[in-house]
Scaffold this motif. Structure first.
Motif, PDB file in Angstrom:
ATOM      1  N   ASP A  99      -9.137  12.006   3.761  1.00 46.89           N
ATOM      2  CA  ASP A  99      -9.282  13.011   2.164  1.00 46.89           C
ATOM      3  C   ASP A  99      -9.111  12.780   0.792  1.00 46.89           C
ATOM      4  O   ASP A  99      -8.338  13.677   0.215  1.00 46.89           O
ATOM      5  N   ASP A 100      -8.377  11.286   0.925  1.00 44.92           N
ATOM      6  CA  ASP A 100      -8.227  11.328  -0.404  1.00 44.92           C
ATOM      7  C   ASP A 100      -7.165  11.758  -1.137  1.00 44.92           C
ATOM      8  O   ASP A 100      -6.369  11.913  -2.547  1.00 44.92           O
ATOM      9  N   ALA A 101      -5.652  11.871   0.250  1.00 49.93           N
ATOM     10  CA  ALA A 101      -4.500  12.795   0.184  1.00 49.93           C
ATOM     11  C   ALA A 101      -3.306  11.437  -0.418  1.00 49.93           C
ATOM     12  O   ALA A 101      -2.143  11.774  -0.143  1.00 49.93           O
ATOM     13  N   PHE A 102      -4.364  10.296  -0.006  1.00 48.52           N
ATOM     14  CA  PHE A 102      -3.336   8.994  -0.024  1.00 48.52           C
ATOM     15  C   PHE A 102      -3.789   7.853  -0.774  1.00 48.52           C
ATOM     16  O   PHE A 102      -4.809   7.434  -0.465  1.00 48.52           O
ATOM     17  N   PRO A 103      -2.858   7.570  -0.784  1.00 44.65           N
ATOM     18  CA  PRO A 103      -3.665   5.971  -2.406  1.00 44.65           C
ATOM     19  C   PRO A 103      -3.007   4.896  -1.691  1.00 44.65           C
ATOM     20  O   PRO A 103      -2.653   4.331  -0.420  1.00 44.65           O
ATOM     21  N   ALA A 104      -5.248   4.255  -1.289  1.00 41.86           N
ATOM     22  CA  ALA A 104      -5.260   2.914  -0.530  1.00 41.86           C
ATOM     23  C   ALA A 104      -6.469   2.645  -0.733  1.00 41.86           C
ATOM     24  O   ALA A 104      -7.193   2.687  -1.785  1.00 41.86           O
ATOM     25  N   VAL A 105      -6.346   1.325  -0.728  1.00 36.85           N
ATOM     26  CA  VAL A 105      -7.736   0.359  -1.125  1.00 36.85           C
ATOM     27  C   VAL A 105      -8.589   0.101  -0.040  1.00 36.85           C
ATOM     28  O   VAL A 105      -8.108  -0.393   1.229  1.00 36.85           O
ATOM     29  N   ARG A 106      -9.905   0.297  -0.083  1.00 37.67           N
ATOM     30  CA  ARG A 106     -10.590  -0.104   0.967  1.00 37.67           C
ATOM     31  C   ARG A 106     -11.472  -1.615   1.122  1.00 37.67           C
ATOM     32  O   ARG A 106     -12.059  -1.389  -0.120  1.00 37.67           O
ATOM     33  N   VAL A 107     -11.555  -2.360   2.044  1.00 36.77           N
ATOM     34  CA  VAL A 107     -11.717  -3.223   1.942  1.00 36.77           C
ATOM     35  C   VAL A 107     -13.331  -3.610   3.033  1.00 36.77           C
ATOM     36  O   VAL A 107     -12.543  -3.691   4.163  1.00 36.77           O
ATOM     37  N   ARG A 108     -14.272  -3.424   2.545  1.00 39.45           N
ATOM     38  CA  ARG A 108     -14.818  -3.324   3.107  1.00 39.45           C
ATOM     39  C   ARG A 108     -14.968  -1.746   4.460  1.00 39.45           C
ATOM     40  O   ARG A 108     -15.027  -0.665   4.095  1.00 39.45           O
ATOM     41  N   THR A 109     -14.679  -2.340   5.726  1.00 38.87           N
ATOM     42  CA  THR A 109     -14.357  -1.012   6.918  1.00 38.87           C
ATOM     43  C   THR A 109     -12.466  -1.054   6.906  1.00 38.87           C
ATOM     44  O   THR A 109     -12.218   0.279   7.804  1.00 38.87           O
ATOM     45  N   ARG A 110     -12.192  -1.621   6.554  1.00 40.54           N
ATOM     46  CA  ARG A 110     -10.436  -1.419   6.273  1.00 40.54           C
ATOM     47  C   ARG A 110      -9.610  -0.609   4.809  1.00 40.54           C
ATOM     48  O   ARG A 110     -10.524  -0.755   4.493  1.00 40.54           O
ATOM     49  N   TYR A 111      -8.870  -0.212   5.364  1.00 38.60           N
ATOM     50  CA  TYR A 111      -7.932   0.098   4.519  1.00 38.60           C
ATOM     51  C   TYR A 111      -7.048  -0.571   5.031  1.00 38.60           C
ATOM     52  O   TYR A 111      -6.449  -0.897   5.800  1.00 38.60           O
ATOM     53  N   VAL A 112      -5.787  -0.593   3.008  1.00 39.13           N
ATOM     54  CA  VAL A 112      -5.158  -1.469   2.960  1.00 39.13           C
ATOM     55  C   VAL A 112      -4.151  -0.182   2.813  1.00 39.13           C
ATOM     56  O   VAL A 112      -4.782   0.087   1.006  1.00 39.13           O
ATOM     57  N   VAL A 113      -2.768  -0.804   2.336  1.00 38.53           N
ATOM     58  CA  VAL A 113      -2.129   0.303   1.626  1.00 38.53           C
ATOM     59  C   VAL A 113      -1.208   0.120   0.409  1.00 38.53           C
ATOM     60  O   VAL A 113      -0.526  -1.515   1.299  1.00 38.53           O
ATOM     61  N   PRO A 114      -1.383  -0.078  -0.618  1.00 42.66           N
ATOM     62  CA  PRO A 114      -0.628  -1.608  -2.033  1.00 42.66           C
ATOM     63  C   PRO A 114       1.354  -1.176  -2.027  1.00 42.66           C
ATOM     64  O   PRO A 114       1.575   0.292  -1.541  1.00 42.66           O
ATOM     65  N   ALA A 115       1.693  -1.655  -1.547  1.00 43.69           N
ATOM     66  CA  ALA A 115       3.200  -1.501  -1.192  1.00 43.69           C
ATOM     67  C   ALA A 115       3.766  -1.260  -2.491  1.00 43.69           C
ATOM     68  O   ALA A 115       4.764  -0.033  -2.329  1.00 43.69           O
ATOM     69  N   ALA A 116       3.159  -0.970  -4.175  1.00 42.77           N
ATOM     70  CA  ALA A 116       3.825  -0.322  -5.123  1.00 42.77           C
ATOM     71  C   ALA A 116       3.756   1.104  -4.857  1.00 42.77           C
ATOM     72  O   ALA A 116       4.505   1.954  -5.597  1.00 42.77           O
ATOM     73  N   ALA A 117       2.550   1.613  -3.602  1.00 41.95           N
ATOM     74  CA  ALA A 117       2.290   3.203  -3.925  1.00 41.95           C
ATOM     75  C   ALA A 117       3.405   3.527  -2.683  1.00 41.95           C
ATOM     76  O   ALA A 117       3.922   4.797  -2.910  1.00 41.95           O
ATOM     77  N   LEU A 118       4.048   3.350  -1.600  1.00 42.77           N
ATOM     78  CA  LEU A 118       4.690   2.934  -1.240  1.00 42.77           C
ATOM     79  C   LEU A 118       6.183   2.670  -1.628  1.00 42.77           C
ATOM     80  O   LEU A 118       7.246   4.238  -1.247  1.00 42.77           O
ATOM     81  N   ASP A 119       6.183   1.853  -2.556  1.00 42.69           N
ATOM     82  CA  ASP A 119       7.264   2.064  -3.503  1.00 42.69           C
ATOM     83  C   ASP A 119       7.652   3.226  -4.293  1.00 42.69           C
ATOM     84  O   ASP A 119       8.684   3.598  -4.504  1.00 42.69           O
ATOM     85  N   LYS A 120       7.016   3.601  -4.685  1.00 47.05           N
ATOM     86  CA  LYS A 120       6.906   4.537  -6.339  1.00 47.05           C
ATOM     87  C   LYS A 120       7.380   5.553  -4.964  1.00 47.05           C
ATOM     88  O   LYS A 120       7.816   6.366  -5.438  1.00 47.05           O
ATOM     89  N   LEU A 121       6.567   6.315  -3.402  1.00 48.11           N
ATOM     90  CA  LEU A 121       7.260   7.567  -3.115  1.00 48.11           C
ATOM     91  C   LEU A 121       8.625   7.099  -2.963  1.00 48.11           C
ATOM     92  O   LEU A 121       9.671   8.599  -2.966  1.00 48.11           O
ATOM     93  N   ILE A 122       8.967   5.547  -2.925  1.00 40.83           N
ATOM     94  CA  ILE A 122      10.422   6.348  -2.585  1.00 40.83           C
ATOM     95  C   ILE A 122      11.172   6.525  -3.682  1.00 40.83           C
ATOM     96  O   ILE A 122      12.210   7.300  -3.004  1.00 40.83           O
ATOM     97  N   GLU A 146      10.321   8.097  -6.164  1.00 38.76           N
ATOM     98  CA  GLU A 146      10.345   9.701  -5.929  1.00 38.76           C
ATOM     99  C   GLU A 146      10.947  10.625  -5.544  1.00 38.76           C
ATOM    100  O   GLU A 146      11.836  11.243  -5.710  1.00 38.76           O
ATOM    101  N   ALA A 147      11.253  10.004  -3.800  1.00 39.44           N
ATOM    102  CA  ALA A 147      11.829  10.663  -3.507  1.00 39.44           C
ATOM    103  C   ALA A 147      13.178  11.171  -3.658  1.00 39.44           C
ATOM    104  O   ALA A 147      14.139  11.778  -3.386  1.00 39.44           O
ATOM    105  N   ALA A 148      13.595   9.596  -3.599  1.00 41.03           N
ATOM    106  CA  ALA A 148      15.118   9.291  -4.308  1.00 41.03           C
ATOM    107  C   ALA A 148      15.790  10.430  -4.944  1.00 41.03           C
ATOM    108  O   ALA A 148      16.778  11.111  -5.875  1.00 41.03           O
ATOM    109  N   GLU A 149      14.689  10.093  -6.824  1.00 41.40           N
ATOM    110  CA  GLU A 149      15.037  10.444  -7.917  1.00 41.40           C
ATOM    111  C   GLU A 149      15.007  11.864  -7.653  1.00 41.40           C
ATOM    112  O   GLU A 149      15.584  12.504  -8.154  1.00 41.40           O
ATOM    113  N   SER A 150      13.494  12.602  -6.896  1.00 47.06           N
ATOM    114  CA  SER A 150      14.087  14.532  -7.110  1.00 47.06           C
ATOM    115  C   SER A 150      14.832  14.380  -6.209  1.00 47.06           C
ATOM    116  O   SER A 150      15.216  16.104  -6.465  1.00 47.06           O
TER     117      SER A 150
END
Length: 88
Positions: free
Chosen positions: A32-55, A57-61
């Motif tokens: 749904d394009d509601a979470f950052p990911a990279v598509r590599v052919r038929t698989r998705y991977v999630v950047p560690a940096a995206a998880l770090d940013k969420l963490i 942001e949650a801690a700071e807010s």
């Protein structure tokens, strides 16, 4: 944060485990394009940096980080870039 020995990307299953959600929930958000990911052919991977940013942001807010809102802002920014030929 030290990145020594840490992957740059996580599988969806690994990211879901970190976020404490089931992988199907994360797959739906990615499709749904509601979470950052990279598509590599038929698989998705999630950047560690995206998880770090969420963490961070949650801690700071001190509150809830709405990933869908972040994604909506990202989609809007991309739409503006397309409209203006890549210039901001």
């Amino acid at each position: 944060m030290s990145n020594a020995g840490r992957p740059a990307f996580y599988t969806v299953k690994e990211a879901a485990r970190i976020l404490r959600v089931v992988p199907a929930t994360l797959y739906r958000a990615i499709r749904d394009d509601a979470f950052p990911a990279v598509r590599v052919r038929t698989r998705y991977v999630v950047p560690a940096a995206a998880l770090d940013k969420l963490i961070v942001e949650a801690a700071e807010s001190g509150g809830c980080v709405d990933v869908a809102q972040v994604a909506a802002e990202r989609r809007a920014a991309r739409a503006i870039e397309r409209t203006h030929g890549g210039a901001r």
